[in-house]
Design an enzyme around this catalytic site. Structure first.
Site, PDB file in Angstrom:
ATOM      1  N   GLU A  20       0.805  -1.222  -0.005  1.00  0.00           N
ATOM      2  CA  GLU A  20       0.067  -0.068   0.078  1.00  0.00           C
ATOM      3  C   GLU A  20       0.960   1.470  -0.010  1.00  0.00           C
ATOM      4  O   GLU A  20       2.006   1.297   0.173  1.00  0.00           O
ATOM      5  CB  GLU A  20      -0.976   0.138   1.131  1.00  0.00           C
ATOM      6  CG  GLU A  20      -2.189  -0.734   0.991  1.00  0.00           C
ATOM      7  CD  GLU A  20      -3.281  -0.142   0.198  1.00  0.00           C
ATOM      8  OE1 GLU A  20      -2.882   0.929  -0.476  1.00  0.00           O
ATOM      9  OE2 GLU A  20      -4.380  -0.743   0.303  1.00  0.00           O
ATOM     10  N   ARG A 105      -7.143   0.615  13.356  1.00  0.00           N
ATOM     11  CA  ARG A 105      -5.885   1.037  12.732  1.00  0.00           C
ATOM     12  C   ARG A 105      -6.031   2.305  11.591  1.00  0.00           C
ATOM     13  O   ARG A 105      -7.180   2.183  11.145  1.00  0.00           O
ATOM     14  CB  ARG A 105      -4.905   0.141  12.231  1.00  0.00           C
ATOM     15  CG  ARG A 105      -5.563  -0.574  10.830  1.00  0.00           C
ATOM     16  CD  ARG A 105      -4.365  -1.482  10.099  1.00  0.00           C
ATOM     17  NE  ARG A 105      -4.903  -2.219   9.142  1.00  0.00           N
ATOM     18  CZ  ARG A 105      -5.016  -1.892   7.833  1.00  0.00           C
ATOM     19  NH1 ARG A 105      -4.904  -0.540   7.656  1.00  0.00           N
ATOM     20  NH2 ARG A 105      -5.451  -2.608   6.891  1.00  0.00           N
ATOM     21  N   ASN A 107      -5.641   3.844   8.076  1.00  0.00           N
ATOM     22  CA  ASN A 107      -5.732   3.027   6.673  1.00  0.00           C
ATOM     23  C   ASN A 107      -5.185   4.010   5.648  1.00  0.00           C
ATOM     24  O   ASN A 107      -3.872   4.255   5.689  1.00  0.00           O
ATOM     25  CB  ASN A 107      -7.061   2.777   6.306  1.00  0.00           C
ATOM     26  CG  ASN A 107      -6.996   1.601   5.027  1.00  0.00           C
ATOM     27  OD1 ASN A 107      -5.989   0.506   4.938  1.00  0.00           O
ATOM     28  ND2 ASN A 107      -7.885   1.759   4.095  1.00  0.00           N
ATOM     29  N   ASP A 125     -11.180  -5.851  11.120  1.00  0.00           N
ATOM     30  CA  ASP A 125     -12.154  -7.129  11.073  1.00  0.00           C
ATOM     31  C   ASP A 125     -13.096  -6.654   9.853  1.00  0.00           C
ATOM     32  O   ASP A 125     -14.261  -6.207  10.314  1.00  0.00           O
ATOM     33  CB  ASP A 125     -12.675  -7.506  12.153  1.00  0.00           C
ATOM     34  CG  ASP A 125     -13.401  -8.909  11.753  1.00  0.00           C
ATOM     35  OD1 ASP A 125     -13.631  -9.307  10.640  1.00  0.00           O
ATOM     36  OD2 ASP A 125     -13.676  -9.811  12.692  1.00  0.00           O
ATOM     37  N   ASN A 156     -10.469   5.220   2.057  1.00  0.00           N
ATOM     38  CA  ASN A 156      -9.769   4.844   1.180  1.00  0.00           C
ATOM     39  C   ASN A 156      -9.618   6.004   0.057  1.00  0.00           C
ATOM     40  O   ASN A 156     -10.558   7.081   0.340  1.00  0.00           O
ATOM     41  CB  ASN A 156     -10.004   3.365   0.631  1.00  0.00           C
ATOM     42  CG  ASN A 156      -8.662   2.610   0.489  1.00  0.00           C
ATOM     43  OD1 ASN A 156      -7.656   2.860   0.702  1.00  0.00           O
ATOM     44  ND2 ASN A 156      -9.029   1.250   0.817  1.00  0.00           N
ATOM     45  N   ASP A 208     -10.238   1.417  -4.266  1.00  0.00           N
ATOM     46  CA  ASP A 208      -9.228   1.249  -3.276  1.00  0.00           C
ATOM     47  C   ASP A 208      -8.234   2.559  -3.387  1.00  0.00           C
ATOM     48  O   ASP A 208      -8.854   3.675  -3.689  1.00  0.00           O
ATOM     49  CB  ASP A 208      -8.104   0.076  -3.420  1.00  0.00           C
ATOM     50  CG  ASP A 208      -7.669  -0.514  -2.104  1.00  0.00           C
ATOM     51  OD1 ASP A 208      -7.169   0.413  -1.313  1.00  0.00           O
ATOM     52  OD2 ASP A 208      -7.743  -1.646  -1.903  1.00  0.00           O
TER      53      ASP A 208
END
Length: 301
Positions: A20, A105, A107, A125, A156, A208
């Site tokens: 990423e 977290r 991203n 999750d 994203n 994404d």
């Protein structure tokens, strides 16, 4: 329409589990990116093929450089200043949000045109489809905002138009698959007038990581579809480019003239093909823009 560009796999870059956040460092003629679960920041000196990596204390998902070369990184527990020296990395905590749930977290993240760092959070999750995620702003004074946009599942697709007055943001979760555009106040760093820019239910894949080219068009990695999609500023799909990886994750312009598009990808376990997890490069026939540096100072005098 011109012929599809050749997509080159950069074998010297190695193979990631979740590659990423590619960032081109013009001063080093190098591409940086992260492997999230491996807790690594990776660098490839493109001309020589020399690869370096640095271990982080937590999963690292996004980062930007400041003008001194220090890294501002979004890890699991918050934002950190990271100094990369030789083979070693030192980290210093900067700020942490009040996470809405356990197991979250940072991203996707990057700087706006004025050098403020933006990053979003997500519940790791993804099967829970939790809307606990939010988008935050970290300004040049080192102040982390309260949530600017909330209710996100898998944040994203952060990017800004060339003049900085439009902010793009996506949610790549299978239940969302949306890209939004906002009017963006460049003086205050405030987005408003949120509207749907593209709904990938009408196309393919999940939106994404993304990049904007010099023409103001928005490139998104269509995760699960093995494609790059380019939308005009009006939200019209005008190009599709196939890539060998089934799960392209984020793209960034680089190279000496910013005419190369680098693409990271994800290796989805047992279902991975031989190309998944690799980094790719192509020349799409348009140029990008340099990635903005963080406007604050992260180094400690």
């Amino acid at each position: 329409m011109s012929a599809a560009p050749r997509v080159e796999r950069l074998d010297a870059a190695g193979r990631a589990t979740v590659g990423e956040c590619p960032v081109w460092h013009a001063g080093e003629a190098s591409l940086y990116w992260v492997d999230i679960p491996a807790r690594r920041i990776v660098r490839l000196e493109v001309a020589s093929g020399r690869r370096s990596e640095w271990a982080m204390p937590e999963q690292v998902a996004c980062f930007a450089f400041d003008r001194d070369g220090t890294v501002l990184a979004g890890l699991e527990s918050g934002l950190f200043a990271v100094t990369l020296e030789g083979a070693d990395a030192t980290t210093r905590p900067l700020a942490a949000p009040d996470f809405a749930a356990d197991g979250m977290r940072f991203n996707d993240g990057r700087c706006d045109r004025q050098g403020r760092f933006w990053a979003g959070t997500m519940l790791q999750d993804m099967s829970l489809a939790s809307t606990a995620g939010a988008l935050y702003r970290f300004d040049a004074n080192g102040t982390l905002s309260s949530p600017i946009v909330d209710g996100l599942v898998t944040q994203n697709g952060l990017a800004w138009s060339p003049d900085g007055t439009t902010l793009y943001l996506s949610d790549s979760h299978p239940t969302r698959r949306l890209i939004w555009a906002f009017d963006f106040d460049i003086e205050t760093g405030t987005p408003h007038n949120r509207r749907v820019f593209a709904d990938l239910h009408h196309y393919s894949g999940r939106p994404d990581g993304a990049a904007v080219d010099a023409d103001g068009c928005y490139w998104t990695c269509a995760n699960d579809a093995g494609k790059l999609l380019r939308f005009t500023p009006q939200g019209r799909l005008d190009r599709e480019i196939a890539v060998p990886a089934s799960k392209p994750s984020m793209c960034a312009f680089g190279g000496s003239d910013f005419d190369t598009l680098f693409v990271t990808s994800i290796r989805p376990g047992a279902n991975a093909n031989d190309d998944d997890g690799h980094v790719f490069a192509l020349r799409p026939g348009v140029k990008g823009l340099p990635e903005p540096l963080y406007a604050g100072r992260l180094s400690v005098a």
